[in-house]
Design a protein around this motif. Sequence first.
Motif, PDB file in Angstrom:
ATOM      1  N   SER A 269      -4.338  -0.751  10.408  1.00 39.60           N
ATOM      2  CA  SER A 269      -3.605  -1.870   9.804  1.00 39.60           C
ATOM      3  C   SER A 269      -4.410  -2.595   8.737  1.00 39.60           C
ATOM      4  O   SER A 269      -3.885  -3.528   8.113  1.00 39.60           O
ATOM      5  CB  SER A 269      -3.188  -2.867  10.888  1.00 39.60           C
ATOM      6  OG  SER A 269      -4.330  -3.518  11.428  1.00 39.60           O
ATOM      7  N   ARG A 270      -5.654  -2.174   8.520  1.00 35.65           N
ATOM      8  CA  ARG A 270      -6.561  -2.844   7.582  1.00 35.65           C
ATOM      9  C   ARG A 270      -6.772  -4.311   7.954  1.00 35.65           C
ATOM     10  O   ARG A 270      -7.069  -5.148   7.112  1.00 35.65           O
ATOM     11  CB  ARG A 270      -6.063  -2.743   6.138  1.00 35.65           C
ATOM     12  CG  ARG A 270      -5.749  -1.337   5.665  1.00 35.65           C
ATOM     13  CD  ARG A 270      -6.910  -0.395   5.859  1.00 35.65           C
ATOM     14  NE  ARG A 270      -8.103  -0.807   5.115  1.00 35.65           N
ATOM     15  CZ  ARG A 270      -9.332  -0.376   5.384  1.00 35.65           C
ATOM     16  NH1 ARG A 270      -9.544   0.416   6.401  1.00 35.65           N
ATOM     17  NH2 ARG A 270     -10.356  -0.782   4.645  1.00 35.65           N
ATOM     18  N   GLY A 271      -6.596  -4.628   9.253  1.00 35.85           N
ATOM     19  CA  GLY A 271      -6.819  -5.978   9.739  1.00 35.85           C
ATOM     20  C   GLY A 271      -5.616  -6.892   9.630  1.00 35.85           C
ATOM     21  O   GLY A 271      -5.688  -8.053  10.057  1.00 35.85           O
ATOM     22  N   HIS A 286       1.425  -5.838  16.346  1.00 33.71           N
ATOM     23  CA  HIS A 286       2.386  -5.655  15.256  1.00 33.71           C
ATOM     24  C   HIS A 286       1.627  -5.523  13.934  1.00 33.71           C
ATOM     25  O   HIS A 286       0.829  -6.393  13.592  1.00 33.71           O
ATOM     26  CB  HIS A 286       3.355  -6.841  15.169  1.00 33.71           C
ATOM     27  CG  HIS A 286       4.048  -7.154  16.466  1.00 33.71           C
ATOM     28  ND1 HIS A 286       5.088  -6.407  16.943  1.00 33.71           N
ATOM     29  CD2 HIS A 286       3.837  -8.138  17.375  1.00 33.71           C
ATOM     30  CE1 HIS A 286       5.512  -6.912  18.097  1.00 33.71           C
ATOM     31  NE2 HIS A 286       4.754  -7.964  18.385  1.00 33.71           N
ATOM     32  N   ASP A 287       1.870  -4.446  13.222  1.00 29.99           N
ATOM     33  CA  ASP A 287       1.277  -4.236  11.901  1.00 29.99           C
ATOM     34  C   ASP A 287       2.145  -4.967  10.875  1.00 29.99           C
ATOM     35  O   ASP A 287       3.319  -4.637  10.685  1.00 29.99           O
ATOM     36  CB  ASP A 287       1.230  -2.737  11.592  1.00 29.99           C
ATOM     37  CG  ASP A 287       0.391  -2.421  10.362  1.00 29.99           C
ATOM     38  OD1 ASP A 287       0.359  -3.245   9.436  1.00 29.99           O
ATOM     39  OD2 ASP A 287      -0.219  -1.329  10.318  1.00 29.99           O
ATOM     40  N   LEU A 288       1.552  -5.963  10.201  1.00 34.38           N
ATOM     41  CA  LEU A 288       2.325  -6.809   9.291  1.00 34.38           C
ATOM     42  C   LEU A 288       2.635  -6.151   7.955  1.00 34.38           C
ATOM     43  O   LEU A 288       3.507  -6.618   7.220  1.00 34.38           O
ATOM     44  CB  LEU A 288       1.572  -8.119   9.028  1.00 34.38           C
ATOM     45  CG  LEU A 288       1.316  -9.021  10.239  1.00 34.38           C
ATOM     46  CD1 LEU A 288       0.588 -10.280   9.793  1.00 34.38           C
ATOM     47  CD2 LEU A 288       2.612  -9.379  10.942  1.00 34.38           C
ATOM     48  N   ARG A 289       1.952  -5.062   7.617  1.00 31.22           N
ATOM     49  CA  ARG A 289       2.098  -4.490   6.276  1.00 31.22           C
ATOM     50  C   ARG A 289       3.491  -3.932   6.012  1.00 31.22           C
ATOM     51  O   ARG A 289       3.935  -3.872   4.864  1.00 31.22           O
ATOM     52  CB  ARG A 289       1.073  -3.368   6.071  1.00 31.22           C
ATOM     53  CG  ARG A 289      -0.370  -3.831   6.087  1.00 31.22           C
ATOM     54  CD  ARG A 289      -1.307  -2.647   6.030  1.00 31.22           C
ATOM     55  NE  ARG A 289      -1.081  -1.731   7.144  1.00 31.22           N
ATOM     56  CZ  ARG A 289      -1.397  -0.438   7.135  1.00 31.22           C
ATOM     57  NH1 ARG A 289      -1.939   0.088   6.054  1.00 31.22           N
ATOM     58  NH2 ARG A 289      -1.174   0.321   8.197  1.00 31.22           N
ATOM     59  N   PHE A 290       4.192  -3.530   7.071  1.00 32.61           N
ATOM     60  CA  PHE A 290       5.452  -2.819   6.873  1.00 32.61           C
ATOM     61  C   PHE A 290       6.691  -3.677   7.115  1.00 32.61           C
ATOM     62  O   PHE A 290       7.806  -3.175   7.066  1.00 32.61           O
ATOM     63  CB  PHE A 290       5.481  -1.586   7.779  1.00 32.61           C
ATOM     64  CG  PHE A 290       4.333  -0.655   7.538  1.00 32.61           C
ATOM     65  CD1 PHE A 290       4.309   0.192   6.447  1.00 32.61           C
ATOM     66  CD2 PHE A 290       3.232  -0.658   8.397  1.00 32.61           C
ATOM     67  CE1 PHE A 290       3.233   1.032   6.219  1.00 32.61           C
ATOM     68  CE2 PHE A 290       2.156   0.179   8.180  1.00 32.61           C
ATOM     69  CZ  PHE A 290       2.160   1.022   7.083  1.00 32.61           C
ATOM     70  N   GLY A 291       6.494  -4.963   7.378  1.00 35.87           N
ATOM     71  CA  GLY A 291       7.630  -5.866   7.463  1.00 35.87           C
ATOM     72  C   GLY A 291       8.448  -5.715   8.730  1.00 35.87           C
ATOM     73  O   GLY A 291       8.018  -5.117   9.720  1.00 35.87           O
TER      74      GLY A 291
END
Length: 357
Positions: A269-271, A286-291
Amino acid sequence: MDSVTQVTLGAAVGEAVAGREAGGKAPVWGGLLGLLPDLDVLANPFLTEAQSLTFHRSVTHSLVFAIVATACVAVGLRRLHSDTPVSLRRWAGLAAAALFTHIGLDCLTTYGTQIFWPFSQYPVILGTVFVIDPLYTVPLAAGLLASLRGTRSDRIFFGMPRRWLNYAGLGLSSAYLLVTLVNKWHVNRVFGGALARQVPSAERFLTTPTPFNNLLWRGVAEADDGYYIGFYSLLDDDRSIHFRYVPHRHDLLGDTRENTVPRRLRRFSRGYYIVRRAPGGDLRIHDLRFGRNDLGLTSEGQYLFTYHLQEGPGGRITGMRQEEPPIRLTRPLLRKFWARIRGQTAVVPPTLNAKPE
């Protein structure tokens, strides 16, 4: 990018490089080679879910793999089609074009492409295009299909050979990618300015285009105890951005933070991740990068990349399971999304003063 786009790109560059000599074999082999790097997913049954996240777009998406595969494929095609007047160098050019354009295109998305494997696992993430973007794929496919109709020697506009339609498709789609780079530069300046005014404690941020377009962008900024998420459209009347605060709650991981699975998820997730405890007590990352599946336009969306952590004796994290929320693109939601793309900012996420998630 999606497999359809990668196959189309491979076929288009294959036709451009070797279509005159190899005929119909050029787009066929170009398309197959354009799909080849993504066949790393065939290893998933032999990997844990956590391993598969970081294995995808690693070995088969590296520069080393592309170089070795180009040489092997060129020799193989030369022997397979020994009756075709195509040189070894031409077959190598076709293979290299299909493989390197696949890798380059994936670098423009947000997932992360480990092009320097095995020397480094650092994922290249430029984040200028969404993984499915019709404005890139449609001109590319239209030019390719139009060029393959009839014979390549057919003359079309102003006496140009039909194969030039494929060059036109490649040119338009490549020009679009250059535009996305300019858009990314502009959007980063807008988000950087808004964060400097509203969230001076922000340490870093990333911006990504929202699904199927390059006009509406989403930004995620990291602060000490959480993240600030906002949207900006290139069609907005001004550069003001409304940010929603999301506490990260990394403390919920406790001593398990350095376990293999959480550590791998942090790297993937790159943090940019948050931790939540489900009603049943289980931890979720939850990975925030993908919305979210509501495109960020409601207060009820679920994160698209969610990982359910499996706990063993002593609270040790022993594994994970990815959970994919349903995607219901209802007509009202799509209308809101279209309105937000056009710069109608009446539909925005809650502001900084709203109750955090």
